[in-house]
Structure formats: C-alpha cells, structure tokens
Design a protein around this motif. Structure first.
Motif, PDB file in Angstrom:
ATOM      1  N   GLN A   1       0.842  -1.189   0.000  1.00 11.92           N
ATOM      2  CA  GLN A   1       0.000   0.000   0.000  1.00 11.92           C
ATOM      3  C   GLN A   1       0.883   1.246   0.000  1.00 11.92           C
ATOM      4  OE1 GLN A   1      -2.617   0.216   3.348  1.00 11.92           O
ATOM      5  NE2 GLN A   1      -3.491   2.187   2.744  1.00 11.92           N
ATOM      6  N   VAL A   2       0.603   2.131  -0.956  1.00 14.02           N
ATOM      7  CA  VAL A   2       1.393   3.342  -1.060  1.00 14.02           C
ATOM      8  C   VAL A   2       0.941   4.347  -0.003  1.00 14.02           C
ATOM      9  CG1 VAL A   2       1.974   5.295  -2.525  1.00 14.02           C
ATOM     10  CG2 VAL A   2       1.778   3.010  -3.514  1.00 14.02           C
ATOM     11  N   GLN A   3       1.912   4.938   0.664  1.00 18.92           N
ATOM     12  CA  GLN A   3       1.618   6.000   1.626  1.00 18.92           C
ATOM     13  C   GLN A   3       2.564   7.162   1.408  1.00 18.92           C
ATOM     14  OE1 GLN A   3       1.668   4.165   5.635  1.00 18.92           O
ATOM     15  NE2 GLN A   3      -0.491   4.757   5.723  1.00 18.92           N
ATOM     16  N   LEU A   4       1.999   8.349   1.411  1.00 18.17           N
ATOM     17  CA  LEU A   4       2.768   9.588   1.394  1.00 18.17           C
ATOM     18  C   LEU A   4       2.357  10.370   2.633  1.00 18.17           C
ATOM     19  CD1 LEU A   4       2.321  10.645  -2.360  1.00 18.17           C
ATOM     20  CD2 LEU A   4       4.188   9.326  -1.353  1.00 18.17           C
ATOM     21  N   VAL A   5       3.327  10.696   3.479  1.00 18.59           N
ATOM     22  CA  VAL A   5       3.027  11.362   4.734  1.00 18.59           C
ATOM     23  C   VAL A   5       3.814  12.661   4.813  1.00 18.59           C
ATOM     24  CG1 VAL A   5       3.050  11.183   7.236  1.00 18.59           C
ATOM     25  CG2 VAL A   5       2.603   9.143   5.853  1.00 18.59           C
ATOM     26  N   GLU A   6       3.068  13.760   4.818  1.00 14.21           N
ATOM     27  CA  GLU A   6       3.689  15.082   4.885  1.00 14.21           C
ATOM     28  C   GLU A   6       3.908  15.495   6.337  1.00 14.21           C
ATOM     29  OE1 GLU A   6       0.610  15.348   1.432  1.00 14.21           O
ATOM     30  OE2 GLU A   6       0.694  14.528   3.464  1.00 14.21           O
ATOM     31  N   ALA A  24       7.708   8.696   1.721  1.00 17.10           N
ATOM     32  CA  ALA A  24       6.983   7.765   0.865  1.00 17.10           C
ATOM     33  C   ALA A  24       7.293   6.329   1.239  1.00 17.10           C
ATOM     34  CB  ALA A  24       7.338   8.010  -0.590  1.00 17.10           C
ATOM     35  N   SER A  25       6.286   5.489   1.146  1.00 20.91           N
ATOM     36  CA  SER A  25       6.474   4.057   1.379  1.00 20.91           C
ATOM     37  C   SER A  25       5.532   3.281   0.468  1.00 20.91           C
ATOM     38  CB  SER A  25       6.220   3.699   2.842  1.00 20.91           C
ATOM     39  OG  SER A  25       4.902   4.020   3.212  1.00 20.91           O
ATOM     40  N   ALA A  97       2.622  14.607  -3.795  1.00 21.95           N
ATOM     41  CA  ALA A  97       2.026  13.728  -4.794  1.00 21.95           C
ATOM     42  C   ALA A  97       3.109  12.984  -5.562  1.00 21.95           C
ATOM     43  CB  ALA A  97       1.158  14.531  -5.757  1.00 21.95           C
ATOM     44  N   ALA A  98       2.761  11.794  -6.061  1.00 19.64           N
ATOM     45  CA  ALA A  98       3.716  10.941  -6.769  1.00 19.64           C
ATOM     46  C   ALA A  98       3.177  10.546  -8.131  1.00 19.64           C
ATOM     47  CB  ALA A  98       4.022   9.693  -5.943  1.00 19.64           C
ATOM     48  N   ASP A  99       4.039  10.605  -9.130  1.00 20.45           N
ATOM     49  CA  ASP A  99       3.689  10.338 -10.531  1.00 20.45           C
ATOM     50  C   ASP A  99       4.757   9.420 -11.119  1.00 20.45           C
ATOM     51  OD1 ASP A  99       3.864  12.462 -13.503  1.00 20.45           O
ATOM     52  OD2 ASP A  99       3.044  10.449 -13.246  1.00 20.45           O
ATOM     53  N   HIS A 113      -0.760   9.125  -6.664  1.00 21.26           N
ATOM     54  CA  HIS A 113      -0.786   8.978  -5.209  1.00 21.26           C
ATOM     55  C   HIS A 113      -0.657  10.334  -4.544  1.00 21.26           C
ATOM     56  CE1 HIS A 113      -0.291   4.719  -5.960  1.00 21.26           C
ATOM     57  NE2 HIS A 113       0.832   4.967  -6.629  1.00 21.26           N
ATOM     58  N   TRP A 114      -1.407  10.490  -3.455  1.00 18.70           N
ATOM     59  CA  TRP A 114      -1.443  11.756  -2.742  1.00 18.70           C
ATOM     60  C   TRP A 114      -1.335  11.526  -1.237  1.00 18.70           C
ATOM     61  CZ3 TRP A 114      -1.930  16.530  -5.118  1.00 18.70           C
ATOM     62  CH2 TRP A 114      -2.208  16.508  -6.493  1.00 18.70           C
ATOM     63  N   GLY A 115      -0.711  12.490  -0.575  1.00 19.80           N
ATOM     64  CA  GLY A 115      -0.711  12.470   0.878  1.00 19.80           C
ATOM     65  C   GLY A 115      -1.961  13.152   1.416  1.00 19.80           C
TER      66      GLY A 115
END
Length: 124
Positions: A1-6, A24-25, A97-99, A113-115
């Motif tokens: 599971q993708v996670q982005l934590v700001e 990011a993970s 965000a990730a692209d 993907h977004w935090g």
C-alpha cells in the motif's frame, strides 16, 4: 500500500521559513516524479513545484520561483520543500504527490498517489 506522509507545516510570520517533508512508502520511490501542490479554502488545488524521477529536474510555479526549493532523497524515500520569504497568500494545505516516470507535470490528474496534506499558515 502506497503512503505519502507530509510533515513540517505550521504557523509562521510573514517573511519566515518552513521546510516541508514527505515520506513515501510502498512504492519504488526512485521511479516516481514527486510534486507539491497546495489548496487554500475555496480554491482549487494548485501546482507548486515538482522534481523528476530520473535526473531530478525541477519545475516551479511562477509565484514561488526564487522563494521555494524542492529536493529529493532517494536513499530515504523523501521529498522536501524549503519555503522561504513566506507570505500570507502562501497559506494553504500543502500536499505531496507521486507520478510514476514523472518529469515535472503540473496537472493534478498526472499524479496517482497523494498524501493527506499539512497545513501552512502565514500570519501578516
């Protein structure tokens, strides 16, 4: 599971600085272009800055050029946004965000993907 934590948001006076970080993970970070967007109440989400996946090329919105700097650390799966000379109009929730294979796209639709966002408030 993708996670982005700001992290790193907060309250600062006009002219001050903040450094945002996004951890990011769950993804091959080095293959993703990364970006920061922001959204103020009542406004659409707005592009701030991006950094490409391969060469680390950077792109900035005109309103942050010369004040903000984006960088990435592929060894630690993080992307940072150094924000200097902050102004009240910079007040917003800032999103990471990730692209995949991203080369600095400015449209929200390019990012898979977004935090959850971090609040930045600049007082006058």
């Amino acid at each position: 599971q993708v996670q982005l934590v700001e992290s790193g948001g907060g309250l600062v006076q006009a002219g001050g600085s903040l450094r945002l970080s996004c951890a990011a993970s769950g993804l091959r970070f080095s293959l993703y272009g990364m970006a920061w967007f922001r959204q103020a109440p009542g406004n659409e989400r707005q592009f701030v800055s991006a950094i490409s996946w391969a060469r680390g090329n950077t792109v900035y919105a005109d309103f942050v050029k010369g004040r903000f700097t984006i960088s990435r650390d592929n060894a630690n799966n993080t992307v940072q946004l150094q924000m200097n000379k902050l102004q009240p109009e910079d007040t917003a929730v800032y999103y990471c965000a990730a692209d995949m294979w991203g080369v600095g796209n400015m449209g929200t639709g390019n990012y898979e993907h977004w935090g959850q966002g971090t609040q930045v408030t600049v007082s006058s």
